[in-house]
Design a protein around this motif. Structure first.
Motif, PDB file in Angstrom:
ATOM      1  N   ALA A 145      62.096  81.601   3.583  1.00 22.82           N
ATOM      2  CA  ALA A 145      61.624  82.925   3.155  1.00 22.82           C
ATOM      3  C   ALA A 145      62.006  84.021   4.137  1.00 22.82           C
ATOM      4  O   ALA A 145      62.162  85.190   3.735  1.00 22.82           O
ATOM      5  N   THR A 146      62.128  83.691   5.422  1.00 21.01           N
ATOM      6  CA  THR A 146      62.459  84.700   6.432  1.00 21.01           C
ATOM      7  C   THR A 146      63.921  84.641   6.865  1.00 21.01           C
ATOM      8  O   THR A 146      64.270  85.254   7.883  1.00 21.01           O
ATOM      9  N   LYS A 147      64.722  83.966   6.133  1.00 19.26           N
ATOM     10  CA  LYS A 147      66.147  83.951   6.453  1.00 19.26           C
ATOM     11  C   LYS A 147      66.730  85.329   6.175  1.00 19.26           C
ATOM     12  O   LYS A 147      66.477  85.921   5.123  1.00 19.26           O
ATOM     13  N   PRO A 148      67.501  85.887   7.106  1.00 21.59           N
ATOM     14  CA  PRO A 148      68.013  87.256   6.902  1.00 21.59           C
ATOM     15  C   PRO A 148      68.792  87.424   5.611  1.00 21.59           C
ATOM     16  O   PRO A 148      68.677  88.469   4.947  1.00 21.59           O
ATOM     17  N   THR A 149      69.572  86.435   5.231  1.00 24.87           N
ATOM     18  CA  THR A 149      70.312  86.556   3.971  1.00 24.87           C
ATOM     19  C   THR A 149      69.377  86.595   2.772  1.00 24.87           C
ATOM     20  O   THR A 149      69.682  87.247   1.763  1.00 24.87           O
ATOM     21  N   LYS A 150      68.230  85.916   2.869  1.00 27.49           N
ATOM     22  CA  LYS A 150      67.236  85.972   1.792  1.00 27.49           C
ATOM     23  C   LYS A 150      66.522  87.320   1.781  1.00 27.49           C
ATOM     24  O   LYS A 150      66.190  87.849   0.711  1.00 27.49           O
ATOM     25  N   VAL A 151      66.289  87.891   2.958  1.00 27.86           N
ATOM     26  CA  VAL A 151      65.630  89.194   3.027  1.00 27.86           C
ATOM     27  C   VAL A 151      66.537  90.291   2.480  1.00 27.86           C
ATOM     28  O   VAL A 151      66.076  91.242   1.834  1.00 27.86           O
ATOM     29  N   LEU A 152      67.837  90.160   2.705  1.00 27.91           N
ATOM     30  CA  LEU A 152      68.764  91.168   2.187  1.00 27.91           C
ATOM     31  C   LEU A 152      68.762  91.226   0.666  1.00 27.91           C
ATOM     32  O   LEU A 152      69.037  92.279   0.077  1.00 27.91           O
ATOM     33  N   LEU A 153      68.442  90.120   0.025  1.00 34.83           N
ATOM     34  CA  LEU A 153      68.379  90.127  -1.432  1.00 34.83           C
ATOM     35  C   LEU A 153      67.196  90.924  -1.962  1.00 34.83           C
ATOM     36  O   LEU A 153      67.191  91.322  -3.126  1.00 34.83           O
ATOM     37  N   LEU A 154      66.180  91.156  -1.105  1.00 31.89           N
ATOM     38  CA  LEU A 154      65.015  91.937  -1.515  1.00 31.89           C
ATOM     39  C   LEU A 154      65.282  93.433  -1.471  1.00 31.89           C
ATOM     40  O   LEU A 154      64.514  94.211  -2.051  1.00 31.89           O
ATOM     41  N   ILE A 155      66.335  93.850  -0.781  1.00 33.50           N
ATOM     42  CA  ILE A 155      66.633  95.273  -0.620  1.00 33.50           C
ATOM     43  C   ILE A 155      67.520  95.717  -1.779  1.00 33.50           C
ATOM     44  O   ILE A 155      68.637  95.209  -1.956  1.00 33.50           O
ATOM     45  N   PRO A 156      67.074  96.662  -2.582  1.00 33.66           N
ATOM     46  CA  PRO A 156      67.904  97.107  -3.727  1.00 33.66           C
ATOM     47  C   PRO A 156      69.231  97.732  -3.311  1.00 33.66           C
ATOM     48  O   PRO A 156      70.230  97.621  -4.038  1.00 33.66           O
ATOM     49  N   ALA A 157      69.262  98.384  -2.150  1.00 33.26           N
ATOM     50  CA  ALA A 157      70.501  99.029  -1.726  1.00 33.26           C
ATOM     51  C   ALA A 157      71.604  98.015  -1.436  1.00 33.26           C
ATOM     52  O   ALA A 157      72.796  98.337  -1.540  1.00 33.26           O
ATOM     53  N   CYS A 158      71.224  96.784  -1.100  1.00 32.57           N
ATOM     54  CA  CYS A 158      72.230  95.759  -0.777  1.00 32.57           C
ATOM     55  C   CYS A 158      72.870  95.173  -2.029  1.00 32.57           C
ATOM     56  O   CYS A 158      73.858  94.443  -1.933  1.00 32.57           O
ATOM     57  N   SER A 159      72.301  95.452  -3.198  1.00 31.11           N
ATOM     58  CA  SER A 159      72.899  94.941  -4.429  1.00 31.11           C
ATOM     59  C   SER A 159      74.115  95.758  -4.861  1.00 31.11           C
ATOM     60  O   SER A 159      74.921  95.298  -5.682  1.00 31.11           O
ATOM     61  N   ALA A 160      74.276  96.952  -4.313  1.00 32.46           N
ATOM     62  CA  ALA A 160      75.436  97.788  -4.634  1.00 32.46           C
ATOM     63  C   ALA A 160      76.626  97.348  -3.778  1.00 32.46           C
ATOM     64  O   ALA A 160      76.479  97.111  -2.570  1.00 32.46           O
ATOM     65  N   GLN A 161      77.748  97.230  -4.370  1.00 29.21           N
ATOM     66  CA  GLN A 161      78.936  96.760  -3.662  1.00 29.21           C
ATOM     67  C   GLN A 161      79.455  97.770  -2.641  1.00 29.21           C
ATOM     68  O   GLN A 161      80.082  97.377  -1.652  1.00 29.21           O
ATOM     69  N   GLU A 162      79.223  99.064  -2.847  1.00 27.89           N
ATOM     70  CA  GLU A 162      79.736 100.049  -1.898  1.00 27.89           C
ATOM     71  C   GLU A 162      78.950 100.080  -0.596  1.00 27.89           C
ATOM     72  O   GLU A 162      79.425 100.590   0.419  1.00 27.89           O
ATOM     73  N   ASN A 163      77.709  99.504  -0.604  1.00 29.21           N
ATOM     74  CA  ASN A 163      76.902  99.445   0.614  1.00 29.21           C
ATOM     75  C   ASN A 163      77.140  98.116   1.329  1.00 29.21           C
ATOM     76  O   ASN A 163      77.378  97.081   0.699  1.00 29.21           O
TER      77      ASN A 163
END
Length: 267
Positions: A145-163
């Motif tokens: 649950a605290t894996k950084p790659t798992k946390v990045l999936l919770l951030i909506p801005a990371c779902s955009a390819q330009e970010n």
């Protein structure tokens, strides 16, 4: 004596390494908009690991605003159960140390102390086993649950390819891994002490004093009793035959002797 010395030490090591833990992770969000580029997000969590209450602020790359996000998962039950078992066993170990050292005669009086100690030792062994297994499983879920790659999936801005989103720092798990190791060491320690406590009870001596006979032993005993009874019956029959033979010979001898009457033979 080894149990008295090592049980409090390993109990302290188990609940202290789990109860005083604080983790830290950091991720970076690089928005395509230069106004919010290379944004660092720090997330801290710790015991009792109610991750659904841990929040952090993530940028919205479309605007200058930020949103509040939460981690996933609640692992407080397993962690608190593990720590509670450690604290209880630590207190009981201290009490047992005082009793062994200062109240040895009362402990052995009427043979009441060893049976109680045996039952408590069995219960604590099972509690350490269950709590250690539950905490090991919960720790594995916490790492996921605290894996950084798992946390990045919770951030909506990371779902955009330009970010661009990257993991900057992962939590250190050596302390929590050590707590799991100490938990299973306590399982081995308390389970191994069951035999030594059982020897102090009267049940061990009663088992040696009255051993159970096997089926072959019972069969041999029956055959021995049968042979002895047959031999006694043969002796009785032989005695009866000898008695009858003697009585018959005596009657024959009494019939063959001449009878006398006042010193005169009677024909």
């Amino acid at each position: 004596m080894c149990m008295v010395i090592f049980a409090p030490i390993f109990a302290i090591c188990a609940f202290a390494t789990c109860g005083g833990y604080y983790g830290h992770l950091r991720v970076k969000v690089d928005c395509a908009d230069s106004r919010q580029s290379n944004r660092s997000i720090n997330i801290e969590f710790g015991y009792p690991f109610r991750l659904q209450q841990v929040h952090f602020r993530a940028p919205l790359c479309e605007t200058k605003r930020e949103e509040i996000l939460f981690l996933d998962g609640d692992f407080s039950s397993s962690a608190q159960f593990f720590v509670t078992v450690g604290v209880i066993t630590f207190l009981y170990s201290l009490l047992a140390t005082v009793v062994y050292v200062f109240y040895q005669n009362k402990y052995l009086k009427n043979n009441r102390g060893p049976p109680v100690d045996f039952v408590v030792t069995v219960i604590f062994s099972l509690m350490w086993l269950v709590s250690s297994c539950c905490w090991a499983k919960a720790l594995s879920d916490i790492k996921t649950a605290t894996k950084p790659t798992k946390v990045l999936l919770l951030i909506p801005a990371c779902s955009a390819q330009e970010n661009k989103c990257t993991a900057a720092q992962e939590p250190h798990w050596s302390r929590l891994n050590t707590s799991v190791v100490f938990g299973f060491i306590n399982v081995i320690l308390w389970a191994g002490n069951i035999w030594f406590v059982f020897k102090e009870t009267g049940w061990y001596k009663m088992g040696q004093r009255y051993p159970t006979r096997s089926t072959s032993g019972k069969r041999e005993m029956r055959q021995r009793l049968y042979s002895e009874s047959s031999f006694e019956i043969q002796e009785e029959n032989f005695g009866m035959q000898a008695y009858r033979q003697g009585s018959f010979n005596q009657s024959q001898m009494s019939q063959g002797l001449p009878q006398t009457y006042l010193g005169q033979p009677v024909m």
